[in-house]
Design a protein around this motif. Structure first.
Motif, PDB file in Angstrom:
ATOM      1  N   LEU A 287      -5.828   2.879  -2.634  1.00  0.00           N
ATOM      2  CA  LEU A 287      -5.390   3.880  -1.520  1.00  0.00           C
ATOM      3  C   LEU A 287      -5.300   5.126  -1.549  1.00  0.00           C
ATOM      4  CD1 LEU A 287      -2.306   1.173  -0.859  1.00  0.00           C
ATOM      5  CD2 LEU A 287      -4.747   1.074  -0.229  1.00  0.00           C
TER       6      LEU A 287
ATOM      7  N   SER B 151       3.440   8.281   6.580  1.00  0.00           N
ATOM      8  CA  SER B 151       3.311   6.873   6.620  1.00  0.00           C
ATOM      9  C   SER B 151       3.186   6.421   5.269  1.00  0.00           C
ATOM     10  CB  SER B 151       2.156   6.383   7.592  1.00  0.00           C
ATOM     11  OG  SER B 151       0.869   6.956   6.992  1.00  0.00           O
ATOM     12  N   LEU B 152       2.490   7.054   4.162  1.00  0.00           N
ATOM     13  CA  LEU B 152       2.311   6.313   2.916  1.00  0.00           C
ATOM     14  C   LEU B 152       3.424   6.583   1.957  1.00  0.00           C
ATOM     15  CD1 LEU B 152      -1.357   7.215   2.264  1.00  0.00           C
ATOM     16  CD2 LEU B 152      -0.353   4.970   2.308  1.00  0.00           C
TER      17      LEU B 152
ATOM     18  N   ASN C 258       6.759   1.610   0.268  1.00  0.00           N
ATOM     19  CA  ASN C 258       5.931   2.582   0.553  1.00  0.00           C
ATOM     20  C   ASN C 258       4.842   2.813  -0.731  1.00  0.00           C
ATOM     21  OD1 ASN C 258       6.755   4.540  -0.982  1.00  0.00           O
ATOM     22  ND2 ASN C 258       7.894   5.209   0.800  1.00  0.00           N
ATOM     23  N   LEU C 259       3.884   3.574  -0.586  1.00  0.00           N
ATOM     24  CA  LEU C 259       2.864   3.662  -1.788  1.00  0.00           C
ATOM     25  C   LEU C 259       3.622   4.475  -2.865  1.00  0.00           C
ATOM     26  CD1 LEU C 259      -0.102   3.386  -2.882  1.00  0.00           C
ATOM     27  CD2 LEU C 259      -0.625   5.518  -1.711  1.00  0.00           C
TER      28      LEU C 259
ATOM     29  N   VAL D 211       0.368  13.381   8.452  1.00  0.00           N
ATOM     30  CA  VAL D 211       0.585  11.873   8.942  1.00  0.00           C
ATOM     31  C   VAL D 211       0.544  10.986   7.809  1.00  0.00           C
ATOM     32  CG1 VAL D 211      -0.107  10.394  10.388  1.00  0.00           C
ATOM     33  CG2 VAL D 211       0.055  12.866  11.333  1.00  0.00           C
ATOM     34  N   LEU D 212      -0.566  10.978   7.109  1.00  0.00           N
ATOM     35  CA  LEU D 212      -0.797  10.065   5.928  1.00  0.00           C
ATOM     36  C   LEU D 212       0.222  10.118   5.014  1.00  0.00           C
ATOM     37  CD1 LEU D 212      -4.649  10.421   5.280  1.00  0.00           C
ATOM     38  CD2 LEU D 212      -3.287   8.453   6.681  1.00  0.00           C
TER      39      LEU D 212
ATOM     40  N   ARG E 184       7.927   6.864   4.856  1.00  0.00           N
ATOM     41  CA  ARG E 184       8.360   5.899   5.743  1.00  0.00           C
ATOM     42  C   ARG E 184       9.226   4.694   5.154  1.00  0.00           C
ATOM     43  NH1 ARG E 184       6.160   1.523   8.060  1.00  0.00           N
ATOM     44  NH2 ARG E 184       6.422   1.248  10.350  1.00  0.00           N
TER      45      ARG E 184
END
Lengths: 148, 277
Positions: A107, A144-145, A75-76, A140-141, A148
């Motif tokens: 990103l 997910s970034l 992930n990021l 949410v971001l 996750r």
């Protein structure tokens, strides 16, 4: 104020409730527009600069621009952390770090824009509806970034 | 690993960014077909494209937002729907077969071709607002230089626009494109916003939507930095030039040119999806 006057004030054909209402809200929104606009611009410029440095460096040391490696399913957060570990003393410091940071900067640009919007709506505008909306998008971001 | 030279990727991406900016559809509609023709598998092409969408959207949005035409509240309300759609769309892509993605891409391109000739409504933006849209504060005004007047507007049907934006986000995440044509259509025709507000607000939404999709592709290991770097640089350069060229060309010329591009690429992707070519 520029030629494109700002806006998003009160519904058309209505009158502001007080002298300040008509002035304060547009000014705040314009500050937000400038903040978001410059954040996005800075993010893209930083990304492009880092990518150019990485590719030019690659060309100088290898004679070509090609970089053959994959980001293997991270992930990021892991991606950025691994970049900074390399930057802070790892032996593999080289063009890749700039390319990776260029992609990471790109990103992070819209993500930071959303986070800045949360603080703006919460602290400057004190608009709870849009604080919640932007907080939802940021959550949410973030999941997910980074999680996750 | 890939065998496409960075120089070639850069040149193709300049063309994609240029055409994307001129058409207002983003670089993905040209970039993805081109990358797949060069031998990259469609899922990698989609993942690379969606990263480049963040760059072009953020670059353009930075100017539009500072100009005061973008409606931030409309954008931030609708982002809630598009990011969820993009995450679902990208997840579906990971589970899909390549042929299905080619067909979906072809269909979306042909649909986009049709939208080129839908004329935005250009009068009557002070709609009677429904309660939800009023509660969401979806109204505003901007100074239109061409008309020489301040245009005031009220958005409507946000309870329809929101769920429809989930669909636009789904397509963006699924196919790695901005899906700007679809977003503008929803903002303009469903929510009744002026064309300039629709276009600029759509641009703002596209960046965050693309980021949500990118998060899925990043974890899946589909972002190849060796491809992404020249593509991002090329698309940004092409979009920069394309945005400035747009001012010199008439709408009719632009629309005719892009109709032909979209029809050719759309049919080509469909044929590849059905394994005709």
């Amino acid at each position: 104020m520029t030629g494109l006057q700002n806006k998003a004030t009160q519904p058309a054909n209505t009158v502001p409730s007080g002298a300040d209402a008509g002035q304060q809200i547009p000014q705040q929104e314009h500050v937000m527009e400038l903040l978001i606009g410059y954040l996005l611009l800075a993010g893209v410029l930083a990304s492009v600069t880092l990518l150019i440095i990485g590719l030019v460096w690659q060309k100088i040391i290898t004679g070509h621009f090609a970089l053959n490696y994959l980001i293997s399913g991270m992930n990021l957060f892991q991606f950025v952390v691994s970049d900074f570990r390399t930057l802070l003393g790892d032996a593999s410091f080289g063009p890749r770090i700039f390319v990776n940071l260029g992609i990471a900067a790109l990103l992070l640009t819209p993500f930071i824009r959303v986070v800045a919007s949360v603080f703006f709506f919460a602290l400057a505008e004190r608009n709870w509806k849009y604080t919640l909306f932007t907080l939802f998008v940021a959550s949410v971001l973030t999941y997910s970034l980074f999680l996750r | 690993m890939h065998l496409i030279s960075p120089e070639l990727l850069f040149v193709i991406s300049i063309v994609a960014g240029f055409i994307g900016a001129m058409s207002g559809m983003g670089g993905g509609v040209v970039l993805i077909p081109a990358l797949t023709l060069l031998g990259l598998d469609i899922k990698h092409a989609i993942a690379i494209s969606i990263v480049s969408v963040i760059a072009t959207s953020s670059g353009a949005a930075s100017a539009y937002v500072r100009d005061g035409v973008t409606n931030l509240k409309v954008g931030m309300f609708l982002e809630m729907f598009t990011i969820l759609g993009a995450i679902v769309g990208a997840t579906v892509t990971l589970a899909s077969g390549d042929q299905g993605l080619f067909i979906a891409f072809g269909v979306v391109l042909l649909f986009s071709a049709a939208t080129l000739f839908l004329r935005p409504h250009d009068t009557g933006y002070l709609h009677r607002q429904d309660g939800v849209s009023r509660w969401l504060e979806l109204h505003g005004s901007y100074y239109d230089h061409a008309a020489g007047e301040t245009i005031q507007y009220r958005g409507r049907l946000s309870y329809v626009g929101g769920p429809m934006m989930f669909g636009a986000g789904f397509i963006a995440g699924l196919l790695g494109i901005g899906a700007g044509a679809l977003k503008v259509l929803i903002l303009d025709l469903a929510m009744g916003l002026p064309a300039k507000v629709s276009t600029t607000t759509s641009n703002l939404i596209i960046g965050v939507t693309a980021l949500a999709g990118t998060s899925i592709y990043l974890v899946a290991g589909l972002i190849d930095p060796g491809i992404a770097a020249p593509v991002i640089l090329g698309v940004v350069a092409g979009a920069f030039v394309g945005t400035r060229m747009l001012k010199r060309l008439t709408n009719t010329h632009v629309r005719r040119f892009f109709l032909v591009v979209l029809l050719i690429v759309g049919i080509e992707m469909l044929l590849r999806g059905f394994k005709v070519i």
